[in-house]
Design a protein around this motif. Structure first.
Motif, PDB file in Angstrom:
ATOM      1  N   ALA A 226      22.030  -9.875 -17.715  1.00 15.93           N
ATOM      2  CA  ALA A 226      21.256 -10.333 -18.876  1.00 15.93           C
ATOM      3  C   ALA A 226      19.833  -9.786 -18.821  1.00 15.93           C
ATOM      4  CB  ALA A 226      21.241 -11.857 -18.940  1.00 15.93           C
ATOM      5  N   LEU A 227      19.277  -9.677 -17.617  1.00 18.21           N
ATOM      6  CA  LEU A 227      17.935  -9.090 -17.486  1.00 18.21           C
ATOM      7  C   LEU A 227      17.911  -7.657 -18.001  1.00 18.21           C
ATOM      8  CD1 LEU A 227      16.870 -10.406 -13.968  1.00 18.21           C
ATOM      9  CD2 LEU A 227      15.779 -10.954 -16.150  1.00 18.21           C
ATOM     10  N   ALA A 228      18.984  -6.920 -17.746  1.00 13.18           N
ATOM     11  CA  ALA A 228      19.063  -5.526 -18.188  1.00 13.18           C
ATOM     12  C   ALA A 228      19.375  -5.413 -19.682  1.00 13.18           C
ATOM     13  CB  ALA A 228      20.129  -4.782 -17.381  1.00 13.18           C
ATOM     14  N   ASP A 229      20.168  -6.349 -20.199  1.00 13.36           N
ATOM     15  CA  ASP A 229      20.661  -6.234 -21.566  1.00 13.36           C
ATOM     16  C   ASP A 229      19.758  -6.862 -22.628  1.00 13.36           C
ATOM     17  OD1 ASP A 229      22.901  -5.011 -20.498  1.00 13.36           O
ATOM     18  OD2 ASP A 229      24.175  -6.796 -20.667  1.00 13.36           O
ATOM     19  N   LEU A 230      19.030  -7.911 -22.286  1.00 12.35           N
ATOM     20  CA  LEU A 230      18.362  -8.725 -23.303  1.00 12.35           C
ATOM     21  C   LEU A 230      16.860  -8.507 -23.428  1.00 12.35           C
ATOM     22  CD1 LEU A 230      20.143 -12.136 -22.582  1.00 12.35           C
ATOM     23  CD2 LEU A 230      20.704 -10.457 -24.369  1.00 12.35           C
ATOM     24  N   PHE A 231      16.261  -7.810 -22.494  1.00  5.87           N
ATOM     25  CA  PHE A 231      14.804  -7.756 -22.455  1.00  5.87           C
ATOM     26  C   PHE A 231      14.272  -6.354 -22.686  1.00  5.87           C
ATOM     27  CE2 PHE A 231      16.107 -11.524 -20.199  1.00  5.87           C
ATOM     28  CZ  PHE A 231      15.289 -12.489 -20.763  1.00  5.87           C
ATOM     29  N   ALA A 232      13.045  -6.294 -23.153  1.00  6.11           N
ATOM     30  CA  ALA A 232      12.375  -5.023 -23.443  1.00  6.11           C
ATOM     31  C   ALA A 232      12.182  -4.213 -22.155  1.00  6.11           C
ATOM     32  CB  ALA A 232      11.016  -5.298 -24.090  1.00  6.11           C
ATOM     33  N   PRO A 233      12.072  -2.902 -22.287  1.00  6.65           N
ATOM     34  CA  PRO A 233      11.886  -2.054 -21.097  1.00  6.65           C
ATOM     35  C   PRO A 233      10.708  -2.480 -20.223  1.00  6.65           C
ATOM     36  CG  PRO A 233      12.402  -0.693 -22.991  1.00  6.65           C
ATOM     37  CD  PRO A 233      12.204  -2.097 -23.512  1.00  6.65           C
ATOM     38  N   TRP A 234       9.596  -2.911 -20.812  1.00  7.06           N
ATOM     39  CA  TRP A 234       8.439  -3.284 -19.984  1.00  7.06           C
ATOM     40  C   TRP A 234       8.722  -4.556 -19.183  1.00  7.06           C
ATOM     41  CZ3 TRP A 234       5.776  -7.816 -20.439  1.00  7.06           C
ATOM     42  CH2 TRP A 234       5.931  -8.535 -21.625  1.00  7.06           C
ATOM     43  N   VAL A 235       9.576  -5.447 -19.700  1.00  6.51           N
ATOM     44  CA  VAL A 235       9.967  -6.632 -18.931  1.00  6.51           C
ATOM     45  C   VAL A 235      10.904  -6.218 -17.796  1.00  6.51           C
ATOM     46  CG1 VAL A 235      11.140  -8.875 -19.007  1.00  6.51           C
ATOM     47  CG2 VAL A 235       9.643  -8.181 -20.894  1.00  6.51           C
ATOM     48  N   ARG A 236      11.826  -5.318 -18.089  1.00  6.81           N
ATOM     49  CA  ARG A 236      12.727  -4.809 -17.038  1.00  6.81           C
ATOM     50  C   ARG A 236      11.933  -4.130 -15.928  1.00  6.81           C
ATOM     51  NH1 ARG A 236      15.813  -3.170 -21.696  1.00  6.81           N
ATOM     52  NH2 ARG A 236      15.277  -1.013 -21.259  1.00  6.81           N
ATOM     53  N   ALA A 237      10.789  -3.528 -16.278  1.00  6.66           N
ATOM     54  CA  ALA A 237       9.952  -2.846 -15.288  1.00  6.66           C
ATOM     55  C   ALA A 237       9.332  -3.816 -14.280  1.00  6.66           C
ATOM     56  CB  ALA A 237       8.867  -2.033 -15.985  1.00  6.66           C
ATOM     57  N   LEU A 238       9.389  -5.118 -14.542  1.00  7.25           N
ATOM     58  CA  LEU A 238       8.918  -6.101 -13.557  1.00  7.25           C
ATOM     59  C   LEU A 238       9.828  -6.150 -12.332  1.00  7.25           C
ATOM     60  CD1 LEU A 238       8.031  -9.083 -15.940  1.00  7.25           C
ATOM     61  CD2 LEU A 238       6.413  -7.553 -14.790  1.00  7.25           C
ATOM     62  N   ASN A 239      11.038  -5.599 -12.461  1.00  9.38           N
ATOM     63  CA  ASN A 239      12.025  -5.560 -11.367  1.00  9.38           C
ATOM     64  C   ASN A 239      12.416  -6.956 -10.885  1.00  9.38           C
ATOM     65  OD1 ASN A 239      12.349  -2.712 -11.235  1.00  9.38           O
ATOM     66  ND2 ASN A 239      10.346  -2.608 -10.235  1.00  9.38           N
ATOM     67  N   LEU A 240      12.547  -7.881 -11.815  1.00 10.06           N
ATOM     68  CA  LEU A 240      12.965  -9.239 -11.473  1.00 10.06           C
ATOM     69  C   LEU A 240      14.396  -9.234 -10.962  1.00 10.06           C
ATOM     70  CD1 LEU A 240      11.518 -10.941 -14.653  1.00 10.06           C
ATOM     71  CD2 LEU A 240      10.706 -11.312 -12.314  1.00 10.06           C
ATOM     72  N   ARG A 241      14.660 -10.090  -9.985  1.00  2.62           N
ATOM     73  CA  ARG A 241      16.000 -10.237  -9.412  1.00  2.62           C
ATOM     74  C   ARG A 241      16.356 -11.713  -9.378  1.00  2.62           C
ATOM     75  NH1 ARG A 241      16.708  -5.980 -10.881  1.00  2.62           N
ATOM     76  NH2 ARG A 241      16.418  -4.061  -9.776  1.00  2.62           N
ATOM     77  N   VAL A 242      17.593 -12.025  -9.723  1.00  2.00           N
ATOM     78  CA  VAL A 242      18.050 -13.413  -9.652  1.00  2.00           C
ATOM     79  C   VAL A 242      18.154 -13.804  -8.184  1.00  2.00           C
ATOM     80  CG1 VAL A 242      19.905 -15.026 -10.218  1.00  2.00           C
ATOM     81  CG2 VAL A 242      19.290 -13.204 -11.841  1.00  2.00           C
ATOM     82  N   ASP A 243      17.374 -14.792  -7.791  1.00  4.35           N
ATOM     83  CA  ASP A 243      17.372 -15.277  -6.406  1.00  4.35           C
ATOM     84  C   ASP A 243      18.385 -16.408  -6.241  1.00  4.35           C
ATOM     85  OD1 ASP A 243      15.758 -14.950  -3.821  1.00  4.35           O
ATOM     86  OD2 ASP A 243      15.722 -17.134  -4.120  1.00  4.35           O
ATOM     87  N   SER A 244      18.372 -17.367  -7.186  1.00  2.00           N
ATOM     88  CA  SER A 244      19.331 -18.473  -7.173  1.00  2.00           C
ATOM     89  C   SER A 244      19.397 -19.069  -8.571  1.00  2.00           C
ATOM     90  CB  SER A 244      18.919 -19.538  -6.147  1.00  2.00           C
ATOM     91  OG  SER A 244      17.681 -20.109  -6.489  1.00  2.00           O
ATOM     92  N   PHE A 245      20.401 -19.903  -8.802  1.00  2.00           N
ATOM     93  CA  PHE A 245      20.538 -20.551 -10.103  1.00  2.00           C
ATOM     94  C   PHE A 245      21.462 -21.755  -9.961  1.00  2.00           C
ATOM     95  CE2 PHE A 245      24.164 -17.854  -9.788  1.00  2.00           C
ATOM     96  CZ  PHE A 245      25.179 -18.488 -10.494  1.00  2.00           C
ATOM     97  N   GLY A 246      21.391 -22.611 -10.936  1.00  2.00           N
ATOM     98  CA  GLY A 246      22.261 -23.774 -11.030  1.00  2.00           C
ATOM     99  C   GLY A 246      22.273 -24.205 -12.478  1.00  2.00           C
ATOM    100  N   PRO A 247      22.956 -25.283 -12.800  1.00  2.00           N
ATOM    101  CA  PRO A 247      22.988 -25.731 -14.195  1.00  2.00           C
ATOM    102  C   PRO A 247      21.580 -25.993 -14.729  1.00  2.00           C
ATOM    103  CG  PRO A 247      24.613 -26.910 -12.881  1.00  2.00           C
ATOM    104  CD  PRO A 247      23.761 -26.122 -11.920  1.00  2.00           C
TER     105      PRO A 247
END
Length: 139
Positions: free
Chosen positions: A14-35
């Motif tokens: 979703a980070l790759a598909d839904l966000f603008a290129p400059w947001v993707r350039a932040l190189n965010l990575r999913v660390d953890s998640f829950g409901p």
């Protein structure tokens, strides 16, 4: 699909598909998640630092807003188009020399509005450096 059906890989995609290129350039990575929750890792980078090597506020706010969208995906089990209505932030102290962990939690989500809170802390020392409350319009 329910929130338990969401995978880390789907949130990362979703980070790759839904966000603008400059947001993707932040190189965010999913660390953890829950409901209704998502924690992203924002890597320390010279490109996101200002004088003195401190993480800039603009990067913190963009990472916070992005993390909340993933928390909403986790809550609903799928992406729902949304728009930030309000993001109120407090910068508590500078962050430098370490990655940031950005945790977003959905507090309440209805048919047309969602509310959340976000905490950004140092990945090494765990100290909170930024807090935000958010409101989103759900389309």
């Amino acid at each position: 699909m329910t929130s338990t059906d969401i995978t880390r890989e789907q949130l990362q995609q979703a980070l790759a598909d839904l966000f603008a290129p400059w947001v993707r350039a932040l190189n965010l990575r999913v660390d953890s998640f829950g409901p209704g929750e998502a924690t992203l890792r924002l890597p320390q980078s010279d490109q996101l630092s200002r004088v003195g090597g401190m993480l800039c506020g603009q990067a913190m706010m963009a990472a916070a807003d992005t993390a909340m969208v993933l928390a909403l995906i986790s809550h609903f089990g799928t992406f729902r188009p949304c728009s930030t209505v309000q993001l109120s932030s407090s910068f508590l102290k500078p962050l430098s020399g370490q990655d940031a962990l950005v945790t977003a939690r959905v507090l309440r989500a209805g048919k047309s509005m969602a509310f959340g809170e976000i905490d950004l802390r140092g990945a090494d020392d765990g100290q909170s450096v930024f807090r935000a409350s958010t409101t989103y319009a759900l389309m």
